[in-house]
Design a protein around this motif. Structure first.
Motif, short mmCIF file in Angstrom:
data_model
loop_
_atom_site.label_atom_id
_atom_site.label_comp_id
_atom_site.label_asym_id
_atom_site.label_seq_id
_atom_site.Cartn_x
_atom_site.Cartn_y
_atom_site.Cartn_z
N MET A 1 0.88 -1.16 0.00
CA MET A 1 0.00 0.00 0.00
C MET A 1 0.92 1.21 0.00
O MET A 1 1.79 1.33 0.87
CB MET A 1 -0.91 0.01 1.22
N ILE A 2 0.73 2.10 -0.97
CA ILE A 2 1.61 3.26 -1.11
C ILE A 2 0.84 4.52 -0.72
O ILE A 2 -0.18 4.85 -1.33
CB ILE A 2 2.13 3.39 -2.56
N LEU A 3 1.31 5.19 0.32
CA LEU A 3 0.66 6.39 0.81
C LEU A 3 1.55 7.60 0.54
O LEU A 3 2.78 7.52 0.69
CB LEU A 3 0.42 6.29 2.32
N ARG A 4 0.95 8.70 0.14
CA ARG A 4 1.69 9.94 -0.01
C ARG A 4 1.35 10.82 1.19
O ARG A 4 0.22 11.29 1.34
CB ARG A 4 1.34 10.65 -1.32
N VAL A 5 2.33 11.01 2.07
CA VAL A 5 2.14 11.75 3.32
C VAL A 5 3.21 12.83 3.41
O VAL A 5 4.41 12.52 3.38
CB VAL A 5 2.24 10.81 4.54
N ALA A 6 2.78 14.07 3.51
CA ALA A 6 3.71 15.21 3.65
C ALA A 6 4.79 15.17 2.57
O ALA A 6 5.97 15.41 2.85
CB ALA A 6 4.33 15.21 5.04
N GLY A 7 4.38 14.87 1.35
CA GLY A 7 5.31 14.87 0.24
C GLY A 7 6.17 13.62 0.13
O GLY A 7 6.99 13.52 -0.80
N ARG A 8 5.99 12.67 1.04
CA ARG A 8 6.76 11.43 0.99
C ARG A 8 5.86 10.27 0.58
O ARG A 8 4.68 10.25 0.91
CB ARG A 8 7.36 11.09 2.37
N GLU A 9 6.45 9.32 -0.11
CA GLU A 9 5.72 8.10 -0.43
C GLU A 9 6.14 7.01 0.56
O GLU A 9 7.32 6.69 0.69
CB GLU A 9 5.99 7.64 -1.86
N LEU A 10 5.15 6.50 1.28
CA LEU A 10 5.38 5.43 2.24
C LEU A 10 4.83 4.13 1.66
O LEU A 10 3.68 4.07 1.23
CB LEU A 10 4.67 5.74 3.57
N ARG A 11 5.66 3.10 1.67
CA ARG A 11 5.26 1.80 1.13
C ARG A 11 5.15 0.81 2.29
O ARG A 11 6.11 0.57 3.01
CB ARG A 11 6.28 1.31 0.09
N LEU A 12 3.94 0.24 2.44
CA LEU A 12 3.66 -0.65 3.56
C LEU A 12 3.04 -1.96 3.07
O LEU A 12 2.27 -1.96 2.11
CB LEU A 12 2.69 0.02 4.53
N PHE A 13 3.36 -3.05 3.76
CA PHE A 13 2.62 -4.28 3.56
C PHE A 13 2.12 -4.74 4.93
O PHE A 13 2.56 -4.22 5.96
CB PHE A 13 3.47 -5.36 2.89
N SER A 14 1.20 -5.69 4.95
CA SER A 14 0.58 -6.05 6.23
C SER A 14 0.51 -7.55 6.44
O SER A 14 0.59 -8.34 5.50
CB SER A 14 -0.83 -5.45 6.33
N THR A 15 0.36 -7.92 7.72
CA THR A 15 0.10 -9.30 8.11
C THR A 15 -1.14 -9.31 9.01
O THR A 15 -1.50 -8.28 9.59
CB THR A 15 1.28 -9.92 8.88
N ILE A 16 -1.80 -10.48 9.08
CA ILE A 16 -3.00 -10.62 9.89
C ILE A 16 -2.75 -11.62 11.01
O ILE A 16 -2.20 -12.70 10.79
CB ILE A 16 -4.19 -11.11 9.04
N THR A 17 -3.15 -11.25 12.23
CA THR A 17 -3.06 -12.13 13.39
C THR A 17 -4.45 -12.40 13.92
O THR A 17 -5.26 -11.47 14.03
CB THR A 17 -2.21 -11.48 14.50
N THR A 18 -4.75 -13.66 14.24
CA THR A 18 -6.03 -14.02 14.85
C THR A 18 -5.78 -14.94 16.03
O THR A 18 -4.69 -15.49 16.19
CB THR A 18 -6.96 -14.74 13.84
N PHE A 19 -6.80 -15.12 16.88
CA PHE A 19 -6.69 -16.05 17.99
C PHE A 19 -6.79 -17.47 17.45
O PHE A 19 -7.66 -17.79 16.63
CB PHE A 19 -7.80 -15.79 19.02
#
Length: 256
Positions: free
Chosen positions: A206-224
């Motif tokens: 997921m690529i976010l543009r925040v305050a002129g910067r591009e932040l690239r994030l991926f995620s993991t899911i945790t469950t019980f």
């Protein structure tokens, strides 16, 4: 009102199993499964739960099966802040806190956020206050033009990921509110591109543009792993990780 036979048949069809398939998995005769589905015999509570286990029926729906068979629900549903769930609630809080300085959120089966860590809070600054009124929905927050959508560079990719995840969720356990959410924000349209526009060798960031910067994030899911409470069974924790060094630096050294 659906009978226990009607409900079991629906779940069996949803799992694309024959009566024989289910009978073998549950170690009963196919005739017994047929008798239950046609209403010619009343299953015991243990038999209902055995069949539900083999059909991977969610706890909430197992309670519904028990009620249809004339038994009391087996699995309680309590708020996450209930005293009985204190240890589990503390575990959720601990996981969220331990993931800082990176963002993490806990949400329920309808994608309503139940808890976040502090790293999520700065992203709420530009969100329309209406979207932050409880219950705050993670899908709506991410895709609504009044939420995070203007910040998301690869919005089509993110929408496609949500669409796939919720599509799988509905295939496993239909829910009218989740279906409405899908139809509101994720129903495929003619304007949707045929494929992804952004990807890495491993995950879709997921690529976010925040305050002129591009932040690239991926995620993991945790469950019980082995919940016996409906609420716990439906809680998921999504933890976001930096996909590159610049994104890591943004969170680890804010203001730099």
């Amino acid at each position: 009102m659906h009978t226990i036979g009607d409900l079991l048949r629906q779940w069996r069809h949803r799992r694309r199993l024959s009566q024989l398939d289910l009978a073998i998995a549950a170690d009963v005769s196919a005739r017994h499964v047929s008798l239950i589905e046609t209403g010619r015999t009343n299953p015991s509570a243990d038999m209902v739960l055995r069949l539900a286990e083999r059909l991977a029926v969610p706890l909430r729906e197992r309670n519904r099966l028990l009620l249809a068979a004339g038994f009391a629900p087996r699995y309680p549903e309590r708020p996450l802040d209930d005293e009985a769930l204190a240890a589990a609630g503390a575990a959720v809080a601990r996981v969220l806190r331990a993931h800082e300085p990176y963002p993490a959120v806990a949400f329920d089966r309808r994608w309503n956020i139940v808890r976040t860590n502090r790293a999520v809070e700065p992203f709420f600054a530009g969100v329309d206050p209406d979207l932050l009124r409880p219950p705050v929905n993670l899908v709506r927050l991410g895709l609504d033009p009044r939420g995070f959508a203007p910040m998301v560079v690869n919005l089509d990719d993110v929408r496609a990921v949500f669409r796939a995840r919720i599509g799988r969720q509905l295939a496993v356990a239909p829910d009218p509110e989740v279906t409405a959410l899908y139809e509101e924000l994720l129903e495929p349209g003619a304007e949707d591109p045929p494929g992804r526009t952004e990807a890495s060798d491993v995950v879709i960031p997921m690529i976010l543009r925040v305050a002129g910067r591009e932040l690239r994030l991926f995620s993991t899911i945790t469950t019980f792993g082995t919940p016996m409470d409906v609420t716990l069974a439906e809680v998921s924790i999504e933890s976001y990780y930096p996909a590159d060094a610049r994104t890591a630096a943004h969170f680890e050294n804010p203001g730099s």
